[in-house]
Every structure is written in C-alpha cells, then in structure tokens.
Design an enzyme around this catalytic site. Structure first.
Site, short mmCIF file in Angstrom:
data_model
loop_
_atom_site.label_atom_id
_atom_site.label_comp_id
_atom_site.label_asym_id
_atom_site.label_seq_id
_atom_site.Cartn_x
_atom_site.Cartn_y
_atom_site.Cartn_z
N LEU A 40 0.82 -1.21 0.00
CA LEU A 40 0.00 0.00 0.00
C LEU A 40 0.85 1.26 0.00
O LEU A 40 0.43 2.29 -0.51
CB LEU A 40 -0.93 0.01 1.22
CG LEU A 40 -1.99 -1.08 1.28
CD1 LEU A 40 -2.75 -1.00 2.59
CD2 LEU A 40 -2.96 -0.96 0.11
N GLY A 41 2.02 1.21 0.60
CA GLY A 41 2.87 2.40 0.66
C GLY A 41 4.14 2.10 1.44
O GLY A 41 4.31 1.05 2.06
N GLY A 89 7.26 4.23 3.88
CA GLY A 89 7.75 5.43 4.54
C GLY A 89 9.06 5.17 5.24
O GLY A 89 9.72 4.15 5.02
N GLY A 90 9.46 6.11 6.10
CA GLY A 90 10.72 5.95 6.81
C GLY A 90 10.69 4.77 7.75
O GLY A 90 11.74 4.20 8.08
N PHE A 91 9.52 4.33 8.20
CA PHE A 91 9.41 3.22 9.15
C PHE A 91 9.49 1.87 8.47
O PHE A 91 9.82 0.88 9.09
CB PHE A 91 8.07 3.31 9.89
CG PHE A 91 6.91 3.37 8.96
CD1 PHE A 91 6.40 2.21 8.39
CD2 PHE A 91 6.33 4.58 8.64
CE1 PHE A 91 5.33 2.27 7.53
CE2 PHE A 91 5.27 4.63 7.76
CZ PHE A 91 4.77 3.48 7.21
N GLY A 92 9.15 1.80 7.20
CA GLY A 92 9.09 0.52 6.52
C GLY A 92 7.97 0.49 5.52
O GLY A 92 7.71 1.49 4.85
N VAL A 149 3.82 -0.78 4.33
CA VAL A 149 2.47 -1.17 4.74
C VAL A 149 1.88 -2.06 3.64
O VAL A 149 1.95 -1.73 2.46
CB VAL A 149 1.57 0.07 4.95
CG1 VAL A 149 0.16 -0.36 5.33
CG2 VAL A 149 2.15 0.96 6.03
N LYS A 161 1.49 -2.91 9.08
CA LYS A 161 2.65 -2.03 9.07
C LYS A 161 3.88 -2.84 9.54
O LYS A 161 3.98 -3.21 10.69
CB LYS A 161 2.40 -0.83 9.99
CG LYS A 161 3.55 0.13 10.14
CD LYS A 161 3.13 1.26 11.07
CE LYS A 161 4.27 2.21 11.37
NZ LYS A 161 3.86 3.26 12.31
N ASP A 220 3.55 14.50 14.61
CA ASP A 220 3.83 14.23 13.20
C ASP A 220 2.55 14.27 12.37
O ASP A 220 2.28 13.39 11.56
CB ASP A 220 4.52 12.87 13.04
CG ASP A 220 5.20 12.75 11.68
OD1 ASP A 220 5.40 11.60 11.23
OD2 ASP A 220 5.53 13.79 11.07
#
Length: 833
Positions: free
Chosen positions: A522-523, A525-528, A530, A544, A641
């Site tokens: 799905l997407g 980001g900086g965390f990893g 999804v 996530k 955030d």
C-alpha cells in the site's frame, strides 16, 4: 373634576381602533389576493401563497435602484432574493411609488404615482371583475371572481426560470424552434439578455440554448423516457396530435417546488435545489468545454477526459493543421477520402461505428419497422447520407449534412455509424487481418517454446514448491517461540502489557498478505512498508511492517502500541493488534480503502474527487480527532507528526489520524515538554519545537495549520521552494499581505458559492501557523472558527519560517539538535521518557 375623565374613557375604544387602522395602513400586510379594490403597493405590501412558499412584491436587483414587480421564494433574506419571475422586466419604475393592481378592465397592471402603465397582462375577456392570486407552485393566476375561469397566468409568460409543475404546450406546426425562457441582461438588470432556452421540436426533440440566434448548448436527444446521458427531471410528451408537452416535475409536488432551473445571464443553464438553508447548484449545462455547441467544428469529436479535448472522426483530418495544433478547432475536420456512393468493382461505401456519444445535431427521422439493417439501407441508398443511427425508442436517424456537436458520453449514449469510403474501411480491415496473423504466429511460437522448455518449467515449479515449504517450516519454528511481547523487557524490571490487544502470530499475517508480496504493498515510509491483507474471516487489514533500517526500535514500536490501543475515536485509526517475533515487528490496523489524504489531494488525476464539501469534512474530522487527543482522551497526547500522509480516508472519505510512533503523553496539568531529539517532518514542525525542542498542543496546531493550507490550495507545503517563498506557509502569507489570497485556492474548488467558507479556512490556517505559540488558537477554537461559531476572526500575525531559514539552520547547528531530512518521510527516533 371627574366628568372629563369619564368622557375620555368613553372614546378610548374608538381611539384604539383608529390607531390600529393607521398602523395597518402605514405598515401594510401580506395580501392573499389582489382585486380592483385591494392593491399591492411598493414598500408596503407583499402577496404570499397560501403555504408561504412564494412571495410577490416590489424589489430592486443588486446594485440597482430600479423597482420591479417579481415573484421569489419566501424563505429568502431581503438582500438575497431568488427571483423566479419579473413582470415589468423591460420597463422599470425609477422610484418607490409603484402599485400593482387589477385595472378597471380586469387586467393586471403595474402603475406609478402618475398612473402611467409600466406593464399589463393585456388580455381581453368578458366582464371586469377578476382576482389575482399567487399559488404555492409560484404561478400568478388571474381568474374570474367566481374562480371558474383562468384569464391569465404567469406560467404561460416565464422570464428566466423554469419552475416545477410548469407545463408548456408546443404546436409542432408553429416551426422547429420554440423559445421559452430568456436570461437577465446582468445581475443588476432583469431585462431580456442574450441567452434563450427553448425546444427544437424536430424528431427527436431537444432542449437548446441560443446566444442571440446562434446555438450555444444542446441537450442530448429525448428517447421517449429521458434525455440521453442525463437522468433529468425535465420531460417531453408527444401526443401524436401535432402537439408537444414540455414539463418539469419530480413526482412529489411538496418537494419539487424546492428546486428550479434558471438560465443565467452568462449563458449557463443550471438546476438549483434548496438544501441546508441555501440554494445549491446540483447540475449545470456547461460542465465542460465539450458542452459548448460545436466546440470541435464539423466532423470533430469532443472528449472532456482527454488533454486535447478535440479529435477528428475516423477517416477525417483537420481542415487547418496549423489552427488545429494551436487549439483552434472551429473549422473542424474534412474527409480524407471522398465517398464513392455507387459501387466500384463491387465495393461500396462502408460504415464505422462510434459508440456511446451525443449524436450530431441536424438529424432527420425516418420511420422503420424496428430493424437497424433497414436504417442502414436507407442511408446507403441515399448518396447524400453521411451517417445513420438506430436507437430502439427513437427509431432511425439519418444525417445528410455535416456532423457537428458530437460528444463522448462513455455511458448511456447512442451509437453513431459514420459513412466512409471503402478504402478507409479496407485499411482498417487489412490492419485487423494483419493483427490476427501476428496473433497466430505468436500462438505457434508459444506452443514451440512450451514443448522445448517443458522440463525446465517443471523443475522451476518444483524448486518454488520446495522453497515455499522451507519458508513455511521457518515460520512455524518462529511462531513456536514465545513472543517478544510476552517476555521482552523495555527497561530493567518493566514488562510489556498488552491488555485486550490481540497478538497475531507471524504465520497468520504472512498468509493474510500472501507472504508480503509486492502486489499487496500500500505504501512505504521511513518506518518501513504497509501491506494490504485479508484474514481468514475475510476481514481486510493493513499490516505495518517495520524495516530494520527504519530507526524505529522496540521502544518506539511499543510506544505506538500502548498509545493507540488506549484511544477510541471515530477520527483515529483503529489498531487491531500487533506481532513481535524474532526480528519482525508489525502493527495490524483497520484497512482504509481510500489510502491517505496526500494520495488524492496532490494527484491531479484524483483531486477532483475532493470537492469543497469533502475537504471541509476532512478538515473538521481531523480537528475533532486532534481535540480528542489533546483534551478528551484518558491520556493527554501530543501527536508530533500530523501531516497529509498520516491522514487516512475510509470508504466515505472520512479522515482518521494515524502513525503514533512519535506521539508523546504529557501530564494532565502540563502545558508543554522538552526533548533533546527532534523528530517529525520538515515543513510541519513548529518553530519552538524545531529550534528548541519544546513541544505542546500548540505545536500540533501549527502542523494542523499547514495541513489546512494544503487542503485548500491542493499543493504540498514543500512545492514552493523559491527565492520568494520558502514554503506554502510563506507563499500564503505573501498573498495575504498582497490582498491576493484568492489565488491560493485550488481551481477545482474555487466556486463562488463556497468562497466565504474557503477564505475563512485560509485565515484559520494562518492563525494556526503564527510564529509565537501563545498566539495560536487551541484545537477547540479552530473548530469553532471553522464552523462559523466565531464571527469575527482575529488578524493573523507573521507565521514561522517565512524569513528566518538561514538563522534557523545556524541556530540548529549551534544548539547541537538533530533535525529531520527535507524529504516527506518521518524520522522516527524518540528520546527516552
């Protein structure tokens, strides 16, 4: 001495009656009807329908002192009248001495103080005792005093508005053009304007709008039930006796009076509906440039979904290539190969079918026995026939002149068969044969390849099966271990408590996401990353999965678990569970089918899905979710955030705040807190947090203000990095000071209907991003301002980060703070609690 007092008391009732009569005569009443003895006077009297739906009286348009007699909806304020009929539109009275009355000969008249006639119903009838009455349909009726005979009615003499239950009888023998409505000259002048709306009575009938005598807009043909391409409330009935009935009805008469059509002075036919205390436009004729009559010229096809809206029909080329390439399509297209008409070597003209279109104007109707092939033969047998179309409820339509005003409808249109020379259709057939031959060659090659590499393919399949079995065994081994949530310690002597939160095993999430395949992503980001998944009970989830390089360790992970698991609000994302096995850390959320706000807001292809109503709902929903975090939840939480990518949208585009990995819990009586590690996303961080590490509810308000400006403008905060504006905030502040803030509004929502609400939201956004935290409003005040509960908004002061970029960076280096990168992903490192 008492006798005079007795005499005064005796006359007191007479004095009271005289006073009441004087007040009534001076103030005026809402009249039920008008007769030759009961007048309607300017500035004193009005006439209302029986249920107070419509009102009639004298009025002045905006920015005008002229006086007119008109009918309007009675639920309107005096300065915002929705006028639907005007009597003396061509002959205004210049003062306030006008009178509307029934004259001695029984006609309705508008007179001034000198009895000069400014308008008259001008009908002849036997007798002179007539009564005028305003009906709940908006129809002004002049009838005999016994009520048996209608002498005259306003529905038969409309101005610019088409009201529900209006019915017009049109005699086909009177000609093929019947004008019914005419626009105002301007918003300040109700005299006859340039635009008229009426009926073209040819078969099939069509609604037309003309600019003077030139066609300006045309509705798709009437198919006997609806106008093709639009499920409209307008209807046409042909009684097969030479008459056509054109009417506007919704079936439910009590509701139908709350909407109407009006042809505007600027040439747009719109349908208005009363909703939530105001008139809303629910349909407009000119929804795109393709709706303008003949936009692409003769033999041109208009499609609003293409970047270049005009293209030539198959077999045609631009009449003037230079003009066409510059976007001037009025000269249209010409045929590439002339028609042969008669057979040549046994080869006759052919037809190319164009599907789902608003067919050309100028069709001639031919009777057939219900067979399309017969319509085709009619066209082939006529050398001047250029196209034909067969529609079951209309019959056979044939065009003998240039095809013009053809629009692509995509659904619910008519198929149009266009006549082409045999060579044109032959080229198409040859191309089709070549395509079929190429496909046959490909099939043969595929069969040969399958035979040659069958053994290799089988080996590959077996290898994949073996690898899958190994992975499954590894997953089972990992799931057999105790989860880190059960035995891990974040701090010495402190174990993790999950409460009622569901703990998923890795094997279950791997199966749900098809082993985290790329197609389910799905997407990122900086965390990893999804992933989308589906549990065994068909429940859709979002997983996530933290990457090892995300910088978000076990403490940040558990922070998000513990924070969000205690939150329950309609505008906060719901955490379903978590999983910690081996080196894997995952969070399981409810699935949001419309992804994140930035995926729609900043994508030109999807921006139009977010009209102002939806954007306003997203703003208010985000504010309510943030207010819950700050004030209403059991824990007082600062998100730290808040940004467009962290606002997720459900199936109804309702917002939900997500990503609580950086959130901090503060004490109930604590206004702010400090940190030595700065986290968040550049452009959304408030000045005091970015430079000094101080965060509070007001730092979230700053992020909310940036988000507000992004939603209104439809552009990212980081898309304004020029010498004049460091960011969207700086750009908005510059436009505010230049009194040009309207240019900030996204063109897709820049309708004048919502302009006041949008400008209010911009001002609220600027108040949220003020440099000093104490100047910013609280979230509860932001909601009150956005919902018009605070009438007079304060003037915003200068925002942060508009003129201090260099100083900010220098101070950051001196203080030794860590700052996030300028990309759009979050840095997810946290200081210890």
């Amino acid at each position: 001495m008492r006798k005079p007092l007795v005499n005064i008391m005796a006359y007191l009732p007479i004095l009271i009656l005289f006073s009441v009569w004087f007040l009534v005569s001076e103030i005026g009443l809402a009249l039920e009807n008008i007769t030759n003895t009961r007048f309607l006077r300017d500035d004193l009297d009005t006439m209302e329908s029986s249920n107070a739906i419509f009102k009639m009286g004298f009025f002045s348009p905006a920015n005008s002192t002229n006086r007119y007699v008109g009918i309007w909806y009675s639920n309107q304020e005096s300065d915002k009248l929705e006028v639907v009929w005007v009597a003396n539109r061509e002959n205004p009275i210049t003062d306030s001495t006008g009178v509307f009355k029934v004259s001695e000969d029984g006609n309705l008249q508008v007179l001034d103080a000198q009895n000069a006639v400014f308008w008259s119903s001008n009908v002849s009838f036997e007798g002179n005792n007539s009564v005028a009455q305003l009906l709940d349909t908006g129809n002004l009726v002049l009838h005999s005093d016994d009520g048996d005979t209608i002498i005259w009615q306003s529905f038969e003499h409309p101005t610019d508005s088409f009201l529900p239950l209006m019915t017009f009888t049109i005699d086909e023998s009177a000609g093929n053009k019947k004008v019914l409505f005419r626009s105002w000259r301007s918003p300040s002048d109700p005299s006859s304007g340039n635009f008229t709306v009426g009926i073209n009575t040819l078969i099939p009938p069509q609604v037309f709008m003309w600019n003077d005598d030139r066609p300006y807009w045309r509705n798709a043909p009437w198919n006997g039930n609806i106008f093709i391409g639009k499920n409209t409330v307008l209807s046409i009935v042909n009684d097969n006796g030479g008459k056509i009935y054109f009417r506007f009805s919704l079936g439910n008469e009590s509701l139908s009076v709350l909407q109407h059509f009006v042809v505007n002075f600027d040439g747009n036919l719109v349908q208005k509906q009363w909703n939530a205390g105001k008139w809303e436009i629910v349909w407009r004729a000119l929804e795109s440039d393709c709706n303008i009559y003949g936009k692409c010229g003769p033999f041109g096809l208009c499609s609003s979904k293409n970047s270049s809206i005009c293209s030539c029909l198959n077999g045609f080329v631009p009449n003037n290539n230079e003009e066409w390439s510059k976007g001037n399509w009025t000269n249209g297209c010409v045929r590439r190969t002339p028609l042969q008409c008669v057979t040549r070597r046994g080869r006759a003209d052919e037809f190319w079918k164009l599907r789902n279109v608003k067919v050309s104007d100028g069709a001639k109707w031919y009777p057939t026995n219900g067979v399309e092939e017969e319509c085709k033969r009619q066209c082939l047998g006529n050398c001047s026939c250029l196209a034909y179309s067969y529609y079951s409820s209309i019959g056979c339509m044939i065009w003998n002149a240039s095809l013009i005003d053809i629009n692509e409808l995509y659904t619910d249109g008519i198929d149009l068969s266009i006549r082409l020379a045999y060579s044109e259709s032959g080229i198409a057939n040859e191309q089709q044969q070549q395509s079929q031959q190429a496909k046959a060659r490909k099939r043969n090659i595929i069969l040969i390849v399958i035979v040659l590499i069958g053994t290799v393919t089988l080996a590959v399949i077996m290898g994949c099966v073996w690898r899958w079995m190994c992975q499954r065994n590894d997953v089972k081994k990992m799931s057999g271990k105790k989860t880190l949530l059960q035995n891990s310690k974040l701090k010495e002597g402190t174990t993790v408590e999950t409460g009622d939160l569901q703990v998923f095993v890795l094997e279950k999430l791997a199966i749900a996401t098809e082993h985290f395949q790329e197609i389910n992503k799905l997407g990122r980001g900086g965390f990893g990353t999804v992933y989308k998944g589906r549990l065994e009970d068909n429940q859709e989830i979002a997983v996530k999965r933290l990457s090892k390089a995300s910088g978000q360790g076990l403490q940040e992970f558990m922070n998000e678990v513990l924070v969000i698991s205690k939150l329950q609000h309609i505008n906060l994302i719901k955490l379903l569970g978590c999983c910690v096995e081996g080196e894997e850390k995952m969070l399981v959320y409810e699935f949001m089918p419309n992804n994140s706000l930035d995926a729609l807001l900043f994508d030109p292809a999807h921006q139009k899905l977010l009209d102002w109503k939806k954007r306003r709902n997203i703003i208010l929903g985000t504010c309510r979710g943030l207010l819950y975090l700050h004030r209403d939840s059991r824990l007082r939480i600062i998100h730290r955030d808040l940004k467009a990518s962290n606002i997720l949208l459900d199936e109804n585009l309702n917002p939900k705040i997500s990503d609580f990995g950086m959130a901090r819990i503060v004490g109930g009586n604590q206004d702010q807190a400090d940190t030595k590690r700065i986290v968040g996303t550049y452009g959304y961080m408030s000045p005091e947090y970015a430079m000094e590490g101080r965060f509070s509810e007001k730092s979230d308000v700053f992020s909310l203000g940036v988000l507000l400006l992004e939603i209104v403008s439809g552009r990212r905060n980081s898309s304004f990095k020029t010498e004049d504006s460091l960011s969207l905030v700086g750009h908005a502040w510059k436009l505010w000071n230049e009194d040009n803030i309207l240019s900030l509004i996204d063109p897709t929502i820049s309708e004048s209907t919502f302009q006041a609400e949008i400008l209010r939201c911009i001002q609220v956004g600027l108040l949220c991003v003020q440099e000093l935290s104490e100047d910013r409003p609280s979230v509860s005040m932001v909601i009150s301002m956005a919902e018009n509960e605070v009438l007079n908004l304060p003037i915003p002061a200068q925002p942060g980060f508009t003129q201090r970029r260099v100083d900010f960076l220098n101070e950051a280096q001196q203080n030794g703070h860590e700052y996030c990168s300028v990309n759009r992903v979050s840095i997810t490192s946290l200081s210890a609690r």
